[in-house]
Design an enzyme around this catalytic site. Structure first.
Site, PDB file in Angstrom:
ATOM      1  N   GLY A 278      -9.572  12.999  -7.985  1.00 23.85           N
ATOM      2  CA  GLY A 278     -10.561  12.247  -7.488  1.00 23.85           C
ATOM      3  C   GLY A 278     -10.612  12.189  -6.091  1.00 23.85           C
ATOM      4  O   GLY A 278     -10.034  13.179  -5.464  1.00 23.85           O
TER       5      GLY A 278
ATOM      6  N   GLY B 220      -9.055  10.509  -3.386  1.00 29.95           N
ATOM      7  CA  GLY B 220      -7.713  10.476  -2.844  1.00 29.95           C
ATOM      8  C   GLY B 220      -7.142  11.930  -2.964  1.00 29.95           C
ATOM      9  O   GLY B 220      -6.293  12.050  -2.000  1.00 29.95           O
TER      10      GLY B 220
ATOM     11  N   HIS C 195      -8.889 -11.200  -5.824  1.00 30.76           N
ATOM     12  CA  HIS C 195     -10.034 -10.971  -6.788  1.00 30.76           C
ATOM     13  C   HIS C 195     -10.263 -11.502  -7.920  1.00 30.76           C
ATOM     14  O   HIS C 195     -11.431 -12.253  -8.000  1.00 30.76           O
ATOM     15  CB  HIS C 195     -10.206  -9.362  -6.849  1.00 30.76           C
ATOM     16  CG  HIS C 195      -9.820  -8.603  -5.504  1.00 30.76           C
ATOM     17  ND1 HIS C 195      -9.368  -7.321  -5.680  1.00 30.76           N
ATOM     18  CD2 HIS C 195     -10.612  -8.908  -4.468  1.00 30.76           C
ATOM     19  CE1 HIS C 195      -9.407  -6.775  -4.584  1.00 30.76           C
ATOM     20  NE2 HIS C 195     -10.182  -7.630  -3.569  1.00 30.76           N
TER      21      HIS C 195
END
Length: 401
Positions: free
Chosen positions: A13, A15, A216
């Site tokens: 991906g 990164g 979160h």
């Protein structure tokens, strides 16, 4: 010229593209890439067969420059990927870590450094469980987050680092029989470059208790726990939209984590848990100039300029916006975050009513069962990364490795 050190970047991906290109540009590094997702390895390898990758980097002052490099090997074959490797970087979402641990485990050599970039809560526990006896001869490190904001411009050909963080916390858990031939922090710093500045933290359990997952899930539950199901006309602000209920939940979770840290110190006099602090104190330390009202946790979050305009994860429908409960704030931060924190608190003998309430809601949204009442005995606990997911029953097991 000294012999090159071989590293492995796991992932395909954003990164992984950026880290592999960045590392491959260093004269002293030989870079392998292992990506297990579909045909990514084949596609990526084909793109760089006759040309280098391009990595565009935006520096701290806003100026940009390009580097051109490529890994020496891109494969889905773990045995080939691991040949001669001294450092393994996992640059994949937390749900994919187990797949990569399982793939590299048979090929791990003694005195290997395994780095979660980032690790997320439970990274070390899962890694140790899957690689088994080899954990004693490895060092497992984990960063708090990715070192840069980044994205792929064209798969296999061009990636972009949009911004580098100033500093980045990292923990390192050294196996009893591990004798690395290089220093951990300085070596990783050399691969990343001048920024972000790596800061070695005192112990990995403290970092697990201070992960983003203490923010979160409480924010999501506080906002959507009593939602009537009706779409909204616009996307609500996330941090800057925090209300009294959310702030109260955040504070209660922080107090439970602090209590767990203190209980661990009571059980283990050799362990320093001072890096576990209340969320309100954390905000004041990390955003001293961006927060305009430090009178309370709620106001500190609402007036933090670093959060300007950030909204809840939403899905747009014909009727308006509805919350996205499959976003990483729940899908990752429950099983690879708050479940882990709850598990550590349980081992420390600390009750967690606030976390229990949030987890009961979160698991229902994910269609999973990690917690039953206040106990981590749900049928899906093996899919999470709490100490209990790996059969641990005491605080000592977290530290005696």
């Amino acid at each position: 010229m000294s012999e090159k050190r071989r590293i492995l970047v796991c992932g395909g991906g954003n990164g992984a593209h950026c880290l592999s290109a960045l590392a491959a540009s260093k004269d002293n590094l030989d870079v392998h890439v292992l990506t297990l997702y579909q045909d990514e390895a084949e596609r990526w390898a084909k793109h760089v067969e006759n040309e280098n990758m391009k990595l565009t980097i935006t520096k701290q002052d806003g100026t940009q420059y390009d580097i051109f490099s490529k890994p020496s090997l891109i494969t889905k074959d773990a045995a080939k990927a691991m040949s001669g490797v001294e450092i393994v970087f996992l640059v994949v979402p937390a749900f994919a870590h187990a797949q990569y641990f399982t793939a590299i485990a048979p090929h791990l050599q003694p005195n290997t450094l395994i780095v979660g970039l980032p690790g997320q809560a439970g990274f070390e526990l899962q890694c140790r469980h899957i690689i088994g006896d080899k954990a004693s001869s490895c060092t497992i490190a984990a960063t708090e987050s990715l070192p840069f904001a980044c994205r792929i411009v064209e798969f296999g050909r061009h990636a972009r680092i949009l911004g580098l963080k100033d500093s980045l916390g990292m923990s390192a858990l050294k196996g009893k029989a591990c004798q690395l031939s290089f220093p951990v922090v300085e070596t990783i710093q050399g691969i990343l470059g001048e920024y972000p500045k790596l800061e070695l933290l005192k112990n990995y359990i403290a970092i697990n208790l201070m992960a983003d997952a203490n923010v979160h899930p409480p924010m999501m539950y506080g906002r959507w726990g009593n939602w009537d199901g009706k779409p909204l006309k616009e996307e609500p602000l996330f941090y800057q939209g925090v209300d009294d209920r959310q702030a109260d939940l955040l504070s209660k979770v922080s107090e439970e984590l602090l209590a767990a840290a203190k209980a661990i110190e009571q059980k283990r006099k050799d362990v320093d848990m001072s890096e576990v602090i209340h969320l309100f104190d954390w905000y004041k330390i990390h955003y001293p100039d961006q927060i305009t009202d430090k009178s309370s946790l709620k106001m500190a979050m609402r007036t933090n300029k670093a959060y300007d305009g950030l909204v809840h994860p939403m899905v747009k429908t014909n009727e308006g916006y509805v919350p996205n409960f499959n976003y990483r704030y729940t899908s990752e931060d429950v099983p690879f975050g708050m479940v882990v924190m709850k598990g550590i608190a349980d081992l420390a003998g600390v009750p967690t009513p606030a976390m229990d309430e949030i987890l009961a809601w979160g698991q229902q949204k994910l269609g999973k069962e990690y917690i039953v009442g206040s106990k981590l005995i749900g049928k899906d606990i093996g899919l999470a990364r709490a100490p209990q997911s790996f059969g641990m029953t005491s605080v000592d097991e977290l530290f005696d490795i």
